[in-house]
Design a protein around this motif. Structure first.
Motif, PDB file in Angstrom:
ATOM      1  N   UNK A 307     -25.698  37.477 103.606  1.00 56.19           N
ATOM      2  CA  UNK A 307     -25.093  38.607 102.894  1.00 56.19           C
ATOM      3  C   UNK A 307     -25.118  38.378 101.385  1.00 56.19           C
ATOM      4  N   UNK A 308     -25.614  39.339 100.605  1.00 57.28           N
ATOM      5  CA  UNK A 308     -25.630  39.168  99.150  1.00 57.28           C
ATOM      6  C   UNK A 308     -24.268  39.451  98.527  1.00 57.28           C
ATOM      7  N   UNK A 309     -24.020  38.834  97.377  1.00 55.59           N
ATOM      8  CA  UNK A 309     -22.844  39.132  96.566  1.00 55.59           C
ATOM      9  C   UNK A 309     -23.301  39.948  95.375  1.00 55.59           C
ATOM     10  N   UNK A 310     -22.666  41.073  95.121  1.00 57.81           N
ATOM     11  CA  UNK A 310     -23.096  41.983  94.064  1.00 57.81           C
ATOM     12  C   UNK A 310     -22.304  41.754  92.781  1.00 57.81           C
ATOM     13  N   UNK A 311     -22.776  42.419  91.737  1.00 54.65           N
ATOM     14  CA  UNK A 311     -22.107  42.367  90.437  1.00 54.65           C
ATOM     15  C   UNK A 311     -20.624  42.722  90.584  1.00 54.65           C
ATOM     16  N   UNK A 312     -19.775  41.950  89.918  1.00 55.90           N
ATOM     17  CA  UNK A 312     -18.340  42.210  89.941  1.00 55.90           C
ATOM     18  C   UNK A 312     -17.569  41.349  90.913  1.00 55.90           C
ATOM     19  N   UNK A 313     -18.272  40.655  91.823  1.00 57.51           N
ATOM     20  CA  UNK A 313     -17.575  39.782  92.774  1.00 57.51           C
ATOM     21  C   UNK A 313     -16.907  38.627  92.026  1.00 57.51           C
ATOM     22  N   UNK A 314     -15.652  38.354  92.365  1.00 54.42           N
ATOM     23  CA  UNK A 314     -14.917  37.256  91.737  1.00 54.42           C
ATOM     24  C   UNK A 314     -15.413  35.920  92.286  1.00 54.42           C
ATOM     25  N   UNK A 315     -15.493  34.930  91.396  1.00 55.89           N
ATOM     26  CA  UNK A 315     -15.871  33.565  91.789  1.00 55.89           C
ATOM     27  C   UNK A 315     -14.618  32.701  91.715  1.00 55.89           C
ATOM     28  N   UNK A 316     -14.327  31.958  92.792  1.00 57.37           N
ATOM     29  CA  UNK A 316     -13.156  31.075  92.798  1.00 57.37           C
ATOM     30  C   UNK A 316     -13.566  29.670  93.233  1.00 57.37           C
ATOM     31  N   UNK A 317     -12.681  28.726  92.982  1.00 55.46           N
ATOM     32  CA  UNK A 317     -12.842  27.381  93.540  1.00 55.46           C
ATOM     33  C   UNK A 317     -12.535  27.446  95.038  1.00 55.46           C
ATOM     34  N   UNK A 318     -12.880  26.406  95.809  1.00 58.00           N
ATOM     35  CA  UNK A 318     -12.579  26.422  97.242  1.00 58.00           C
ATOM     36  C   UNK A 318     -11.100  26.622  97.556  1.00 58.00           C
ATOM     37  N   UNK A 319     -10.227  26.226  96.627  1.00 58.34           N
ATOM     38  CA  UNK A 319      -8.791  26.422  96.884  1.00 58.34           C
ATOM     39  C   UNK A 319      -8.269  27.751  96.334  1.00 58.34           C
ATOM     40  N   UNK A 320      -9.181  28.631  95.884  1.00 61.11           N
ATOM     41  CA  UNK A 320      -8.792  29.991  95.528  1.00 61.11           C
ATOM     42  C   UNK A 320      -8.493  30.246  94.067  1.00 61.11           C
ATOM     43  N   UNK A 321      -8.736  29.285  93.187  1.00 61.20           N
ATOM     44  CA  UNK A 321      -8.468  29.498  91.751  1.00 61.20           C
ATOM     45  C   UNK A 321      -9.641  30.245  91.122  1.00 61.20           C
ATOM     46  N   UNK A 322      -9.337  31.366  90.454  1.00 62.06           N
ATOM     47  CA  UNK A 322     -10.381  32.199  89.871  1.00 62.06           C
ATOM     48  C   UNK A 322     -11.038  31.501  88.684  1.00 62.06           C
TER      49      UNK A 322
END
Length: 380
Positions: A307-322
């Protein structure tokens, strides 16, 4: 790639519009133009054809212009007041990539700069800017030129891009000496009976040529190139997937007025003299980021699964920190999987770092990856 047309908006067309329609292209609004997003065989087929053979793109919506003045030094220094690259030492017949910078170092647009090889054009520089930004770009440049230097619009010219490993052979079979150029070299040539200005460059990561031609000759040249069995027409959809695999920035997505060239990983486009001397808009910020590092950086991302991730998707660390955001993403046909790029905090940018991409509210595992995703194959 499509942009919704505004109510009452009249879309511009390129000189090749009727050719696209006749070939069965699906036309969409893009940067104020009615442009082909794909032809009947589809984006995947067009993408792979370009990687394996030669794709022909209509990029006549791009802005072509020239700066004209009394001599190269005068014109080069006028442009160096607006961009961070070394224009002064650009050799005749050479092209260079750079950015128009705002006073705070943000990117107003990116552009290609060419110093013509012919002696009669000694006081000229050719510019190619993005379609969506050409009117503001021209206004910005024109308002900041010194006396004796003027901007000359090239609205009477079309632009074709021939890209892929078979491109050189196509040009050679046409009897055109542009086949002997190497990456980022340029010159005037005869091609299919037309006088053209050719640069060995492109936006796909492949070897290829960008061909500037009078708008009245565009159809004849387009048809002559398509007459070669190695060439097929390619739309904006595959142009976007090709440049994404090549790790190339798209203005308004991966770079914008909030982004500096250093954050965007474009420090390579600022030559040593300009890094040291400055003298361009935002130089203090750019020099400080080169010295100390920027707080965030552009990175490649490989999502796990299909599944692709599109523009605007938030990136976080594995523990959920943005830690950042995706700026371009989609399926990479060459790598047979999803690819993306975006910005993350510098301390999270190491290749191999595990991250999560938040897609439709759900976390998707991914890793920071090196770019380009598909190797560049320029003719050095």
């Amino acid at each position: 790639m499509a942009e919704p047309a505004l109510a009452g908006e009249t879309l511009h067309t390129t000189p090749l519009h009727a050719e696209h329609v006749a070939l069965g292209a699906r036309m969409v609004p893009f940067a104020g133009y009615d442009m082909p997003v794909q032809y009947p065989t589809g984006i995947l087929t067009e993408h792979l054809w370009t990687r394996e053979h030669a794709g022909l793109f209509d990029v006549s919506h791009m802005g072509q212009a020239a700066l004209a003045g009394p001599d190269h030094e005068t014109v080069a220094r006028a442009l160096e007041a607006l961009v961070p690259c070394d224009v002064l030492n650009l050799k005749p017949g050479q092209q260079r990539y750079s950015q128009l910078l705002a006073d705070d170092g943000g990117i107003l647009d990116d552009l290609m700069i060419t110093r013509p090889a012919t002696p009669e054009e000694a006081g000229h520089l050719y510019l190619v800017v993005n379609a969506g930004g050409k009117e503001p770009d021209y206004a910005h440049i024109g308002a900041r030129l010194p006396e004796g230097v003027r901007l000359v619009r090239g609205d009477d010219r079309a632009l074709l891009a021939l890209q892929g490993p078979a491109a050189e052979g196509v040009v050679r079979r046409m009897g055109c000496a542009a086949a002997d150029l190497t990456f980022m070299q340029t010159g005037w040539f005869e091609m299919a009976g037309c006088r053209v200005h050719v640069s060995r460059s492109g936006y796909t990561g492949e070897d290829g040529f960008e061909i500037s031609v009078k708008d009245t000759d565009a159809v004849a040249l387009w048809r002559a190139l398509l007459a070669d069995g190695a060439v097929k027409p390619i739309g904006l959809g595959a142009r976007d997937s090709l440049r994404l695999e090549a790790g190339l920035c798209l203005y308004g997505h991966d770079i914008d007025t909030l982004t500096s060239p250093v954050e965007a990983g474009l420090t390579w486009s600022i030559q040593k003299r300009r890094r040291e001397e400055g003298g361009f808009p935002g130089a203090a910020r750019v020099q400080a980021e080169i010295k100390d590092g920027s707080a965030r950086v552009r990175v490649g991302i490989r999502p796990e699964g299909r599944a692709p991730a599109r523009e605007g998707a938030t990136i976080t660390t594995p523990d959920g920190r943005e830690i950042g955001v995706v700026t371009s993403g989609g399926f990479g046909p060459t790598v047979n999987g999803p690819v993306a790029m975006g910005y993350v905090a510098r301390e999270n940018a190491a290749v191999g770092n595990e991250v999560l991409l938040i897609v439709r509210g759900k976390p998707m595992p991914a890793k920071i990856a090196s770019m380009p995703f598909a190797p560049h194959r320029y003719k050095r």
